[in-house]
Motif scaffolding. Structure first.
Motif, PDB file in Angstrom:
ATOM      1  N   ALA A 143      29.741  34.085  38.565  1.00 53.14           N
ATOM      2  CA  ALA A 143      31.107  33.838  38.117  1.00 53.14           C
ATOM      3  C   ALA A 143      32.121  34.288  39.166  1.00 53.14           C
ATOM      4  CB  ALA A 143      31.361  34.560  36.804  1.00 53.14           C
ATOM      5  N   ARG A 144      33.164  33.499  39.331  1.00 55.26           N
ATOM      6  CA  ARG A 144      34.231  33.822  40.287  1.00 55.26           C
ATOM      7  C   ARG A 144      35.609  33.837  39.633  1.00 55.26           C
ATOM      8  NH1 ARG A 144      35.747  30.286  45.735  1.00 55.26           N
ATOM      9  NH2 ARG A 144      37.708  31.377  46.197  1.00 55.26           N
ATOM     10  N   GLU A 145      35.851  32.881  38.751  1.00 51.32           N
ATOM     11  CA  GLU A 145      37.149  32.772  38.099  1.00 51.32           C
ATOM     12  C   GLU A 145      36.980  32.431  36.622  1.00 51.32           C
ATOM     13  OE1 GLU A 145      39.859  31.201  41.897  1.00 51.32           O
ATOM     14  OE2 GLU A 145      39.562  29.898  40.149  1.00 51.32           O
ATOM     15  N   VAL A 146      38.045  32.649  35.865  1.00 55.29           N
ATOM     16  CA  VAL A 146      38.067  32.280  34.447  1.00 55.29           C
ATOM     17  C   VAL A 146      39.167  31.237  34.259  1.00 55.29           C
ATOM     18  CG1 VAL A 146      38.374  33.069  32.077  1.00 55.29           C
ATOM     19  CG2 VAL A 146      37.197  34.536  33.739  1.00 55.29           C
ATOM     20  N   LEU A 147      38.774  30.058  33.839  1.00 55.58           N
ATOM     21  CA  LEU A 147      39.681  28.931  33.675  1.00 55.58           C
ATOM     22  C   LEU A 147      40.127  28.838  32.215  1.00 55.58           C
ATOM     23  CD1 LEU A 147      41.025  26.299  34.665  1.00 55.58           C
ATOM     24  CD2 LEU A 147      38.838  25.141  34.242  1.00 55.58           C
ATOM     25  N   VAL A 148      41.440  28.790  32.021  1.00 59.60           N
ATOM     26  CA  VAL A 148      42.008  28.691  30.677  1.00 59.60           C
ATOM     27  C   VAL A 148      42.779  27.381  30.579  1.00 59.60           C
ATOM     28  CG1 VAL A 148      43.458  29.779  28.944  1.00 59.60           C
ATOM     29  CG2 VAL A 148      42.171  31.195  30.554  1.00 59.60           C
ATOM     30  N   PRO A 187      41.460  35.103  38.807  1.00 55.18           N
ATOM     31  CA  PRO A 187      40.311  35.748  39.443  1.00 55.18           C
ATOM     32  C   PRO A 187      39.649  36.684  38.437  1.00 55.18           C
ATOM     33  CG  PRO A 187      42.378  36.644  40.283  1.00 55.18           C
ATOM     34  CD  PRO A 187      42.738  35.471  39.439  1.00 55.18           C
ATOM     35  N   LEU A 188      38.361  36.883  38.600  1.00 58.33           N
ATOM     36  CA  LEU A 188      37.598  37.651  37.620  1.00 58.33           C
ATOM     37  C   LEU A 188      38.197  39.037  37.393  1.00 58.33           C
ATOM     38  CD1 LEU A 188      35.169  37.031  35.878  1.00 58.33           C
ATOM     39  CD2 LEU A 188      33.707  38.129  37.592  1.00 58.33           C
ATOM     40  N   GLU A 189      38.665  39.677  38.465  1.00 61.22           N
ATOM     41  CA  GLU A 189      39.213  41.031  38.329  1.00 61.22           C
ATOM     42  C   GLU A 189      40.420  41.057  37.402  1.00 61.22           C
ATOM     43  OE1 GLU A 189      40.944  44.676  41.145  1.00 61.22           O
ATOM     44  OE2 GLU A 189      40.571  42.696  42.000  1.00 61.22           O
ATOM     45  N   LYS A 190      41.316  40.071  37.526  1.00 64.22           N
ATOM     46  CA  LYS A 190      42.493  40.029  36.656  1.00 64.22           C
ATOM     47  C   LYS A 190      42.108  39.646  35.238  1.00 64.22           C
ATOM     48  CE  LYS A 190      46.950  40.460  36.064  1.00 64.22           C
ATOM     49  NZ  LYS A 190      47.592  41.784  36.167  1.00 64.22           N
ATOM     50  N   ALA A 191      41.154  38.738  35.109  1.00 65.37           N
ATOM     51  CA  ALA A 191      40.702  38.337  33.783  1.00 65.37           C
ATOM     52  C   ALA A 191      40.091  39.502  33.018  1.00 65.37           C
ATOM     53  CB  ALA A 191      39.694  37.194  33.891  1.00 65.37           C
TER      54      ALA A 191
END
Length: 349
Positions: free
Chosen positions: A127-132, A154-158
């Motif tokens: 996983a790299r990013e979370v798409l909303v 980005p995963l860290e912010k998510a």
């Protein structure tokens, strides 16, 4: 006494400013919360509402609203600011909604940390990013194609504990026009990241390049080319004078100058004011820093004026990351992130 109302910038899609100069304090009532839309409002039914979580997860999930409300919740006070706030004041002028100072509001958002939802689904190592993805969609004139409003984090912010899937605003269900039944809340980032009317959440293994991430909400610092472009994310340190009003006529005597300051990094540590077009600066009295949330900081200054004439009042804020409002705004093609020293003019008679 007449009550303030939203300032219309466009009716369809609906884009309206908060009358920020007439707001006494936060949180902002939902009726006065600014509205920013790229498309017409979507059609939704709570009865058939489900939230899918899929992509690079071990256990794809389908959550009902009741299930989400039963999970442990958090409430955070957050400033949401449109990236185009204050675009009207940029020179040379750029196209886009000509927001003045009211594309910003604050209030209390309650919801489930996004990371808790993702942990229940089990994030894969790739996983790299979370798409909303939101339910709002429509035609983009630059492509002649229909798109939904979608953004990734980005995963860290998510995974930050205060990045929420929110279902309440100021103790009430989120109003439909602000994202009911579920809205993403991303503190300290410009409000385009806080996707409304969440349709689904997908964990992805590469950078998302949808038009609302790779075309819009990008800083283009060069007028003729797209060279050196980079994404809009964290809010700049900023301030706004609420009182007196710009171009107001005042009498000699004492006047209370008041306003707000906010930042996307740390907390506001100082606000200064100039009453002589920037020649001299004095510190103002600031409220308690928003240590327990991400709200703005109110400030006041008592001005005793005995000399008649025209005055330029300016304010600049600084935050705990040593960021200070610049004298001139950062010009970019789409007019994002305007945070130059705030300025108004008054006449004393």
């Amino acid at each position: 006494m007449p009550k303030p109302s939203l300032i219309v910038r466009k009716l369809d899609p609906e884009n309206k400013e908060t009358p920020i100069q007439f707001i006494e304090s936060g949180p902002i009532d939902n009726k006065l919360f600014f509205r920013r839309n790229h498309f017409s409002y979507p059609s939704l039914s709570q009865v058939s509402y489900w939230l899918p979580v899929n992509g690079l997860v071990n256990h794809p999930k389908l959550f009902s609203l009741e299930e989400i409300r039963m999970l442990p919740s958090r409430t955070v006070k957050v400033v949401l600011e449109c990236a185009g706030n204050k675009r009207h004041f940029l020179e040379p002028k750029v196209y886009g909604e000509q927001w003045e100072k009211g594309a910003i509001s604050e209030g209390y958002w309650k919801g489930v940390p996004l990371r808790d939802i993702l942990k229940l689904a089990g994030i894969k190592q790739s996983a790299r990013e979370v798409l909303v993805e939101g339910y709002d969609s429509g035609l983009r004139t630059d492509t002649d194609k229909i798109f939904t409003f979608s953004r990734s984090l980005p995963l860290e912010k998510a995974m930050h504990p205060d990045t929420l899937i929110a279902y309440e605003y100021n103790g009430q269900p989120i109003p439909f026009k602000h994202g009911y039944p579920l809205r993403l809340i991303v503190p300290q980032w410009y409000a385009m990241a806080s996707v409304k009317w969440i349709r689904q959440i997908s964990v992805i293994g590469s950078g998302f390049n949808g038009p609302f991430q790779s075309v819009d909400y990008v800083y283009y610092p060069n007028k003729e080319t797209d060279a050196d472009a980079y994404p809009v994310t964290i809010q700049n340190v900023n301030s706004t004078i609420q009182k007196p009003l710009n171009m107001e006529i005042l009498n000699t005597g004492k006047h209370l100058i008041k306003g707000i300051a906010w930042t996307g990094k740390g907390v506001i540590t100082k606000v200064e004011i100039s009453l002589d077009h920037g020649k001299n600066w004095s510190s103002v009295e600031i409220g308690e820093p928003a240590n327990h949330g991400y709200g703005w900081t109110s400030w006041t200054y008592e001005w005793s004026v005995t000399k008649k004439g025209e005055y330029t009042i300016m304010t600049r804020a600084a935050d705990s990351h040593n960021r200070t409002q610049p004298e001139n705004p950062f010009w970019n093609q789409k007019g994002y992130g305007h945070n130059a020293i705030d300025k108004i003019w008054v006449k004393v008679e």
